[in-house]
Each structure stands twice: as structure tokens, then as C-alpha cells.
Design an enzyme around this catalytic site. Structure first.
Site, mmCIF file in Angstrom:
data_model
loop_
_atom_site.group_PDB
_atom_site.id
_atom_site.type_symbol
_atom_site.label_atom_id
_atom_site.label_comp_id
_atom_site.label_asym_id
_atom_site.label_seq_id
_atom_site.Cartn_x
_atom_site.Cartn_y
_atom_site.Cartn_z
ATOM 1 N N GLU A 1 0.810 -1.219 0.000
ATOM 2 C CA GLU A 1 0.000 0.000 0.000
ATOM 3 C C GLU A 1 0.846 1.273 0.000
ATOM 4 O OE1 GLU A 1 -2.986 1.824 3.279
ATOM 5 O OE2 GLU A 1 -3.396 -0.233 2.647
ATOM 6 N N ASP A 2 1.986 1.261 0.700
ATOM 7 C CA ASP A 2 2.712 2.508 0.967
ATOM 8 C C ASP A 2 4.132 2.580 0.414
ATOM 9 O OD1 ASP A 2 0.514 3.456 2.365
ATOM 10 O OD2 ASP A 2 1.259 2.780 4.304
#
Length: 172
Positions: A55-56
Site C-alpha cells: 500500500e505505501d
């Protein structure tokens, strides 16, 4: 299968230079989440260390698999990752259908709900995130075994134990 130590190093490299909203190195968050999953074994600890990588960071699920992370661990990471166009509430309901993803998200939610992490945020952000995380706990805690929730919360955010006990008393 990579060892927990190898996965920790991978997560540290992936999150290098990232800080959370309070300015703390981001790796501390994923390590706290992983620590909360220790009672459930190395597989979940590994998923905790990697839970925000897809996600990051620039890493993809396919790259994690190619790096030797077991597919079932990558599947857990994907299960708790944001997906474009999927509202947070829907994501939480989906996660609640998978025991291990639920435990992973409970650990993440517990760490995100720590007062010391929220203290550096503006009051309106604290209030908004506090409401969001409480609503998520309603769904996640209901989907998990109470003893499992207590095990995670005791490690990650003991301040939530009062909330857990109050919910238990209300449902008795």
C-alpha cells in the site's frame, strides 16, 4: 520462506525514509503491529511486518512473492491493503470475513489508536481518526475471538482493554 529477521530487514528497507504523521520512522509502526501478532506465530508476524508494504511503498505483491515471501502471507497483506474505489467501511467488512486478516487489522487498528501516536495530530484529525478506528473496532472485534483480541490489544495498545471489557459487559 524468509525468516522473520529477513522480512524485518526487507520491511525496513521498503519503508526507509518514511515517517508516520507524528514524524516517527514508519518501520516502528509495522514492528509494533507485528509484535501484537507474536502469539499467533511467525506467519502472522511476517504479515504484520509487511502489512503496509504494498500500500505505501514501491513494492508490489508479485515482487514480495519473487523475494521469497510465501504466497499466503502476501495474500494477507493484500487483504488488508487499500484498494482504489473501495470505501474504508467496505474494506473492514471484507477483512472481517478472514480470521487472520482480522487479527492483522486489529493489531494495525490498535497501534493506530494509541494516544501517544494521535497526540501529535491536530484535534480535528484526532477526532476524525478516533471515530473511524472505533467504528472499525466494532466490526473487527465482533468478528474475532475475544481472547485473540485481548492478546493483541494487551501487547499493542493496553489502553483499549477498558473498551474491550466494556463491550464484553454490554453484550453479557
Amino acid at each position: 520462506m524468509r525468516t522473520v529477521e529477513e522480512v524485518d530487514a526487507l520491511a525496513a528497507a521498503a519503508h526507509a525514509g518514511q515517517v508516520d504523521k507524528a514524524g516517527v520512522p514508519y518501520i516502528e509502526h509495522v514492528r509494533a503491529v507485528a509484535a501484537g501478532l507474536a502469539p499467533f506465530g511467525d506467519r502472522l508476524v511476517t504479515a504484520g511486518l509487511l502489512h503496509d508494504v504494498v500500500e505505501d511503498t514501491r513494492w508490489t505483491a508479485e515482487e514480495l512473492r519473487a523475494a521469497g515471501v510465501p504466497g499466503d502471507v502476501v495474500d494477507l497483506v493484500e487483504a488488508v491493503s487499500n484498494q482504489p474505489g473501495v470505501p474504508y467501511e467496505e474494506k473492514i467488512r471484507r477483512i472481517a470475513g478472514n480470521r487472520e486478516a482480522t487479527l492483522l487489522k486489529i493489531a494495525d487498528n490498535a497501534h493506530n489508536s494509541r494516544a501517544d501516536r494521535a497526540a501529535a495530530l491536530p484535534e480535528e484529525t484526532q477526532a476524525r481518526l478516533g471515530a473511524k478506528y472505533r467504528a472499525a473496532r466494532e466490526v473487527l472485534w465482533a468478528a474475532a475471538d475475544r481472547a485473540d483480541v485481548e492478546a493483541v490489544v494487551t501487547i499493542v495498545n493496553p489502553a483499549l482493554l477498558d473498551e474491550l471489557r466494556a463491550r464484553g459487559a454490554a453484550s453479557s
